[in-house]
Motif scaffolding. Structure first.
Motif, PDB file in Angstrom:
ATOM      1  N   THR A   1      40.398  16.135  19.729  1.00 37.08           N
ATOM      2  CA  THR A   1      40.735  14.820  20.283  1.00 37.08           C
ATOM      3  C   THR A   1      41.526  13.998  19.271  1.00 37.08           C
ATOM      4  OG1 THR A   1      38.684  14.925  21.542  1.00 37.08           O
ATOM      5  CG2 THR A   1      39.744  12.772  21.396  1.00 37.08           C
ATOM      6  N   CYS A   2      41.077  14.038  18.014  1.00 38.00           N
ATOM      7  CA  CYS A   2      41.783  13.284  16.958  1.00 38.00           C
ATOM      8  C   CYS A   2      43.231  13.758  16.858  1.00 38.00           C
ATOM      9  CB  CYS A   2      41.095  13.474  15.605  1.00 38.00           C
ATOM     10  SG  CYS A   2      39.560  12.576  15.486  1.00 38.00           S
TER      11      CYS A   2
ATOM     12  N   LEU B   1      42.604   4.343   6.087  1.00 37.84           N
ATOM     13  CA  LEU B   1      42.104   4.604   7.444  1.00 37.84           C
ATOM     14  C   LEU B   1      41.060   5.718   7.409  1.00 37.84           C
ATOM     15  CD1 LEU B   1      42.258   4.283  10.533  1.00 37.84           C
ATOM     16  CD2 LEU B   1      44.077   5.989  10.506  1.00 37.84           C
TER      17      LEU B   1
ATOM     18  N   GLY C   1      27.413   6.622  11.686  1.00 33.36           N
ATOM     19  CA  GLY C   1      27.094   6.996  13.067  1.00 33.36           C
ATOM     20  C   GLY C   1      26.248   8.249  13.146  1.00 33.36           C
TER      21      GLY C   1
ATOM     22  N   GLU D   1      35.885  16.784  18.863  1.00 35.98           N
ATOM     23  CA  GLU D   1      36.298  15.557  18.194  1.00 35.98           C
ATOM     24  C   GLU D   1      37.577  15.809  17.371  1.00 35.98           C
ATOM     25  OE1 GLU D   1      32.854  13.868  16.240  1.00 35.98           O
ATOM     26  OE2 GLU D   1      34.199  12.722  14.927  1.00 35.98           O
TER      27      GLU D   1
ATOM     28  N   LYS E   1      37.825   4.421   6.204  1.00 34.41           N
ATOM     29  CA  LYS E   1      37.164   3.620   7.248  1.00 34.41           C
ATOM     30  C   LYS E   1      36.507   4.525   8.289  1.00 34.41           C
ATOM     31  CE  LYS E   1      39.943  -0.498   7.819  1.00 34.41           C
ATOM     32  NZ  LYS E   1      40.974  -1.082   8.668  1.00 34.41           N
ATOM     33  N   LEU E   2      37.292   5.520   8.749  1.00 34.42           N
ATOM     34  CA  LEU E   2      36.783   6.419   9.786  1.00 34.42           C
ATOM     35  C   LEU E   2      35.629   7.264   9.256  1.00 34.42           C
ATOM     36  CD1 LEU E   2      40.135   7.631  11.392  1.00 34.42           C
ATOM     37  CD2 LEU E   2      38.590   5.861  12.229  1.00 34.42           C
TER      38      LEU E   2
ATOM     39  N   LYS F   1      32.553   5.218   9.174  1.00 37.00           N
ATOM     40  CA  LYS F   1      31.994   5.040  10.517  1.00 37.00           C
ATOM     41  C   LYS F   1      31.281   6.315  10.972  1.00 37.00           C
ATOM     42  CE  LYS F   1      34.937   1.592  12.712  1.00 37.00           C
ATOM     43  NZ  LYS F   1      35.991   1.382  13.697  1.00 37.00           N
ATOM     44  N   ASN F   2      31.935   7.451  10.733  1.00 40.92           N
ATOM     45  CA  ASN F   2      31.352   8.731  11.152  1.00 40.92           C
ATOM     46  C   ASN F   2      30.026   8.996  10.453  1.00 40.92           C
ATOM     47  OD1 ASN F   2      33.472   9.230  12.826  1.00 40.92           O
ATOM     48  ND2 ASN F   2      34.566  10.558  11.413  1.00 40.92           N
TER      49      ASN F   2
END
Lengths: 390, 227
Positions: free
Chosen positions: A282-283, A2, A13, A279, A5-6, A9-10
């Motif tokens: 939030t995580c 995971l 992005g 962030e 994957k994250l 993406k980060n």
């Protein structure tokens, strides 16, 4: 999985910020591999040239011979024992007799090493067959550098003087039977190659030799009293030392490059942790532990090096391939360098080199990414959520 | 009368260190919340609303007292356990949406499901369902920067609701929104509260939110005034 994957993406992005770091890191990758490849290529080339022109598969030295002490030359010669003579008879080795002398091209004096070699030998690349030319003068072979420094050309005749085994001076005319081109200065600079039998007669040393060079693939190295065998690791130790010295200076370049790349990653990580505190909070609120967030940020940083490997592969491969094929022409008169170096250097990139560079850069990037990420552990998530951490 | 108690707060006190002393944010608070409540912590700034919400959400711990959320004592949870509680049972909605900026709407809503390791097909179904609740199925590929404030908060609601948590904690969810958007998201949350029986606890001093609440808990200077 995971986190990977994250992190992916980060990074994607983050856009330009990611690609700038990736490009800097890919520069480090390519330059490190190129520089190390150059040294490896030079090492390989220098050693194979020295083996072909000078060392063969190893040498037997007369016990008193010391190539670094010219005064030993007077004493360091003798008749080969039977075991070594057999090697020579079987064309497994060739004798070389070495003495000091002087030449007088155009009235100038130049100290030289007189090296007697069998004109029929096929152990070394020295084109000794050219010594078979008939003539009243002594036939000699010289290298290009020797020819250039003494302004000699093929067919030139000059006076040569030497001392016999009795200590008496003798002299004769010599003619340049041929000029050879080599990358090995130790068979070229101030060296005069002549037929070994001629030199033996000149020095009054019948059947005597200073060294015996064995064939490259020969593994037959019998013990011989009064003669010691010098294997390739001894004979090539100077090249090893030189490459090692170059590697040390190269590691400074490596360090600077790595520091630049790592600084970029470290800076990005520190900025990221400060800029992305909302962030991070939030995580944590959504269910990640601080450990998971630290891992995510560390992977993100380390992933730069993976992206950089891909980018380096894209632009570095054609560049490095081109250099490996075309080589790099050495500037100026490389003969004056005094080291074994070819006109054109061909870098050599091994899988081990590429793999070790990738592993080192990856581990370093991971460490550099982890260090600032540890700050997350001390973060108060309730403050982080609101982006209030100063 | 609370039918099924899911949050029990007894003698909760929270102090924050300030200089050499401390500031008491919550003082001996006693409360209970039941399943399916639509409740709000009301009070002026500094009254302790957000602190109470953070403690219920296991983002902070009490200085004194007992907070039992879904049978778990917040004071005794380690970081793994409190993360697990948040991941599985709680949803959060923040004043400034706190969407992950590099993710699309779909990815933002999918995020809590990724943490739960759900298979992709199930994730997709749940994300689309959540986006349908908030009316944002057309914006799945948009990034937060391309959305209005109201849309961002709807994405945040979808993210909080996607895993169908038992409790949703919303801290000033309308503070950055205009009246129309505020009513829109409040209606959405009220509907979800009724349809899914999710407990909503707000921290707010917005009259619009207060008008929707079924239960109002007033705090002043860290103490409970009315429950």
């Amino acid at each position: 999985m995971l986190s990977i994957k994250l992190a992916y993406k980060n990074l994607i992005g983050a856009g330009l910020r990611t690609w700038l770091n990736v490009f800097v890191l890919s520069l480090a990758f390519v330059i490190i591999i190129w520089h190390k490849g150059m040294l490896d290529g030079w090492d390989h080339q220098a050693k194979s040239d020295m083996i072909a022109w000078e060392c063969g598969g190893g040498q037997y030295w007369n016990d008193k011979y010391d190539p670094n002490d010219l005064f030993t030359l007077e004493e360091s010669h003798g008749i080969l024992p039977q075991t070594l003579k057999e090697l020579e008879t079987k064309k497994e080795a060739t004798s070389i007799l070495i003495s000091q002398g002087s030449i007088y091209p155009e009235g100038r004096m130049q100290s030289v090493l007189l090296k007697g070699i069998d004109p029929d030998q096929q152990i070394l690349d020295i084109p000794s067959t050219k010594l078979k030319t008939a003539g009243s003068e002594i036939q000699v072979l010289i290298g290009e550098y020797m020819a250039k420094t003494n302004r000699l050309k093929k067919g030139d005749v000059f006076s040569m003087r030497w001392r016999t085994s009795n200590g008496a001076f003798d002299a004769a005319d010599a003619v340049v039977a041929g000029i050879f081109k080599t990358n090995v200065p130790t068979v070229d600079a101030a060296q005069l190659w002549l037929p070994i039998e001629t030199l033996r007669q000149m020095l009054d040393m019948p059947d005597e030799s200073t060294i015996l060079v064995t064939r490259q693939i020969s593994e037959n190295h019998p013990e011989a009293k009064g003669w010691k065998f010098q294997n390739l690791s001894i004979l090539l130790s100077d090249v090893d030392k030189m490459i090692q010295a170059k590697s040390i200076s190269g590691s400074i370049l490596w360090l600077i490059l790595m520091m630049l790349a790592m600084l970029a990653i470290f800076d990005t990580q520190v900025l990221s942790i400060f800029r992305r505190q909302k962030e991070i909070g939030t995580c944590i609120a959504l269910g990640m532990t601080k450990g998971q967030v630290i891992r995510l940020f560390t992977i993100e940083g380390a992933m730069h090096s993976i992206f950089a490997m891909i980018v380096a592969l894209l632009w570095g491969t054609p560049l490095l391939y081109l250099q490996a094929v075309k080589g790099i022409t050495m500037p100026g008169d490389k003969n004056t360098y005094g080291i074994t170096i070819a006109d054109v250097l061909y870098p050599s990139y091994s899988l081990g080199l590429v793999a070790s560079t990738c592993i080192i850069v990856f581990i370093t990037t991971a460490i550099v990414s982890y260090l600032p990420s540890r700050k997350i552990a001390g973060m108060n998530p309730t403050e982080a959520i609101r982006g209030k951490i100063k | 009368m609370i039918s099924e108690s899911i949050i029990t707060i007894k003698g909760l006190t929270k102090d924050f260190p300030v200089g050499s002393g401390y500031f008491r944010a919550l003082n001996e608070v006693n409360l209970e919340f039941g399943r399916g409540e639509f409740a709000g912590l009301i009070g002026p700034s500094g009254s302790g609303k957000t602190t109470l919400l953070n403690i219920i959400g296991s983002l902070d711990t009490p200085t004194k007292g007992e907070v039992i959320v879904l049978g778990k004592d917040i004071s005794h949870l380690n970081s793994q356990e409190s993360a697990s509680l948040r991941k599985e049972k709680l949803g959060f909605i923040f004043q400034s949406y706190n969407l992950l900026p590099v993710y699309t709407v779909y990815e933002n809503v999918e995020f809590p499901l990724l943490l739960l390791n759900l298979p992709e097909t199930e994730r997709k179904k749940m994300v689309m369902e959540a986006l349908e609740w908030v009316g944002l199925t057309q914006k799945v590929k948009s990034r937060p920067s391309m959305l209005s404030g109201g849309e961002c908060q709807r994405v945040a609601i979808a993210r909080a609701m996607v895993k169908k948590p038992i409790i949703v904690l919303a801290d000033e969810p309308t503070a950055n929104l205009d009246a129309e958007n505020s009513h829109h998201i409040l209606r959405t949350m009220a509907t979800l509260n009724q349809e899914l029986n999710t407990t909503f606890i707000f921290a707010t001093h917005d009259e619009k939110v207060i008008s929707y609440l079924k239960r109002r808990i007033t705090l002043a200077d860290g103490s409970l005034v009315s429950a």
